[in-house]
Design a protein around this motif. Structure first.
Motif, PDB file in Angstrom:
ATOM      1  N   LEU A 197      -3.703  -1.547  -8.862  1.00 46.97           N
ATOM      2  CA  LEU A 197      -2.253  -1.430  -8.723  1.00 46.97           C
ATOM      3  C   LEU A 197      -1.766  -2.247  -7.525  1.00 46.97           C
ATOM      4  N   VAL A 198      -2.480  -2.104  -6.415  1.00 45.40           N
ATOM      5  CA  VAL A 198      -2.135  -2.866  -5.209  1.00 45.40           C
ATOM      6  C   VAL A 198      -2.224  -4.365  -5.496  1.00 45.40           C
TER       7      VAL A 198
ATOM      8  N   VAL B 257       9.099  -6.108   8.880  1.00 45.14           N
ATOM      9  CA  VAL B 257       9.179  -4.999   7.916  1.00 45.14           C
ATOM     10  C   VAL B 257       7.763  -4.506   7.648  1.00 45.14           C
ATOM     11  N   VAL B 258       7.539  -3.196   7.821  1.00 48.35           N
ATOM     12  CA  VAL B 258       6.175  -2.670   7.662  1.00 48.35           C
ATOM     13  C   VAL B 258       6.056  -1.628   6.553  1.00 48.35           C
ATOM     14  N   SER B 259       7.185  -1.077   6.084  1.00 48.35           N
ATOM     15  CA  SER B 259       7.068  -0.075   5.015  1.00 48.35           C
ATOM     16  C   SER B 259       8.403   0.177   4.334  1.00 48.35           C
ATOM     17  N   VAL B 260       8.297   0.670   3.103  1.00 49.80           N
ATOM     18  CA  VAL B 260       9.444   1.203   2.368  1.00 49.80           C
ATOM     19  C   VAL B 260       9.164   2.689   2.229  1.00 49.80           C
TER      20      VAL B 260
ATOM     21  N   ALA C  10       0.836  -1.207   0.000  1.00 46.44           N
ATOM     22  CA  ALA C  10       0.000   0.000   0.000  1.00 46.44           C
ATOM     23  C   ALA C  10       0.867   1.251   0.000  1.00 46.44           C
ATOM     24  N   GLY C  11       1.919   1.246   0.815  1.00 40.72           N
ATOM     25  CA  GLY C  11       2.820   2.402   0.859  1.00 40.72           C
ATOM     26  C   GLY C  11       3.568   2.607  -0.442  1.00 40.72           C
ATOM     27  N   VAL C  12       4.044   1.507  -1.030  1.00 43.55           N
ATOM     28  CA  VAL C  12       4.756   1.580  -2.308  1.00 43.55           C
ATOM     29  C   VAL C  12       3.829   2.121  -3.394  1.00 43.55           C
ATOM     30  N   THR C  13       2.586   1.674  -3.403  1.00 41.96           N
ATOM     31  CA  THR C  13       1.617   2.152  -4.405  1.00 41.96           C
ATOM     32  C   THR C  13       1.383   3.648  -4.264  1.00 41.96           C
TER      33      THR C  13
END
Length: 350
Positions: free
Chosen positions: A103-104, A196-199, A67-70
């Protein structure tokens, strides 16, 4: 020296204590190590290498990461449209919201496939909110993830008060031949393990990718312009001489026909084949593959035209002449399409 039974017993007890302390220390160390961000990152890497999706999901919150990457990707794409008025950017934001779910889904599918197989190829296309099919491969191409090479962990900074950690993951983006360090956030879980929760800087990665692709395309256009322009003048002059000879009505004379054939085979065809060879040696960015194929096919058709025309000058077979004419029509059509596509790409770069 013969040891007494009592001395042997003491030695045995000491050795046993040492072993027990050693085992206890190893257990304590292992229990500590597995509950560190460093261990989590190592476990994620090993899960990818062994294609263990369950182990991967144990240490990565795929939903929040994707979701964050999108969001990062959509924000970066919209921000890159510098020439758009604000109302157009608002419209793009609305479109982005519409396409966010597919996209997700595409990224989720691609990531899942990558961990399981080592390939980013999505298993199937997905649909948008209106039911239209979304090309998952095209989406993955835009993310640049399919051309990444993992190089290692750059740093790990732990915030014990908040139970979070920041890690730098070193990679190489092979399409644009640029290094990039992803900033990854990990969170400590209730059981003491880390996940790991986000980039956090994927938008920066997308900008690097866009800039790199733009530079790559510009380099391609400049190199191919040099290849084409260097030969175009000489080739045009030779073609003009050939056409002038044809207008003089020399085709009825056998000697003149053979001279024309010799001119084609010794001058025009070698020049065209040199252009073809030079084009084949150029590195082609993905965004210019269609343009490059058009140029190569146009060159190929033009070569076929002159080969058939030279053959016709000798055999006078009308079928050979028709083949030659058809190939020239194809060449002209593809050259025109290539010119239009070149202008379109140049317009996107400005």
């Amino acid at each position: 020296m013969v040891l007494s039974a009592q001395t042997k017993l003491k030695i045995f007890i000491v050795a046993l204590v040492v072993v027990i302390i050693g085992i206890g220390g190893c257990i304590a160390y292992f229990n500590f190590y597995v509950k560190t961000p460093e261990y989590t990152l190592k476990a994620v890497q090993e899960a990818v290498e062994t294609h263990d999706i369950d182990e991967f999901n144990k240490y990565v919150n795929v939903d929040t990461v994707v979701a964050g990457v999108t969001n990062n990707m959509l924000d970066a794409i919209i921000a890159s449209q510098n020439n758009l008025p604000e109302e157009a950017k608002v419209a793009m934001n609305s479109l982005a919201t519409m396409f966010k779910a597919p996209l997700v889904a595409s990224l989720n599918d691609g990531l899942n496939t990558f961990v399981k197989t080592g390939s980013w190829e999505a298993t199937e296309d997905v649909k948008d909110s209106q039911g239209a099919m979304i090309n998952s491969k095209m989406i993955l191409d835009q993310t640049g993830l399919m051309d990444l090479t993992y190089l290692g962990t750059d740093y790990i900074n732990i915030d014990e008060e908040n139970g979070t950690a920041q890690a730098g993951i070193r990679t190489q983006q092979n399409e644009i031949n640029q290094p990039f360090v992803f900033q990854v956030t990990l969170e400590e879980q209730p059981d003491g393990y880390w996940k790991v929760v986000s980039v956090d800087n994927f938008a920066d990665f997308i900008k690097l990718l866009q800039d790199g692709r733009k530079a790559y395309i510009e380099e391609y256009l400049n190199k191919t312009a040099t290849v084409l322009n260097d030969k175009e003048k000489t080739l045009t002059e030779n073609e003009a001489k050939l056409n002038a000879s044809l207008k003089m009505g020399v085709l009825g004379d056998e000697k003149s026909r053979m001279e024309l054939k010799s001119t084609i085979e010794s001058t025009i065809l070698p020049q065209l084949k040199e252009v073809q060879a030079n084009l084949q040696e150029v590195n082609v960015p993905k965004a210019a593959e269609t343009l490059h194929n058009l140029r190569l096919k146009a060159c190929e058709s033009k070569i076929a035209y002159y080969e058939n025309y030279a053959k016709w000058l000798e055999n006078k077979d009308i079928k050979t002449l028709r083949e030659a004419t058809d190939n020239m029509k194809k060449a002209k059509t593809m050259e025109h399409e290539a010119e239009l596509l070149t202008n379109r790409i140049q317009g996107q770069l400005s």
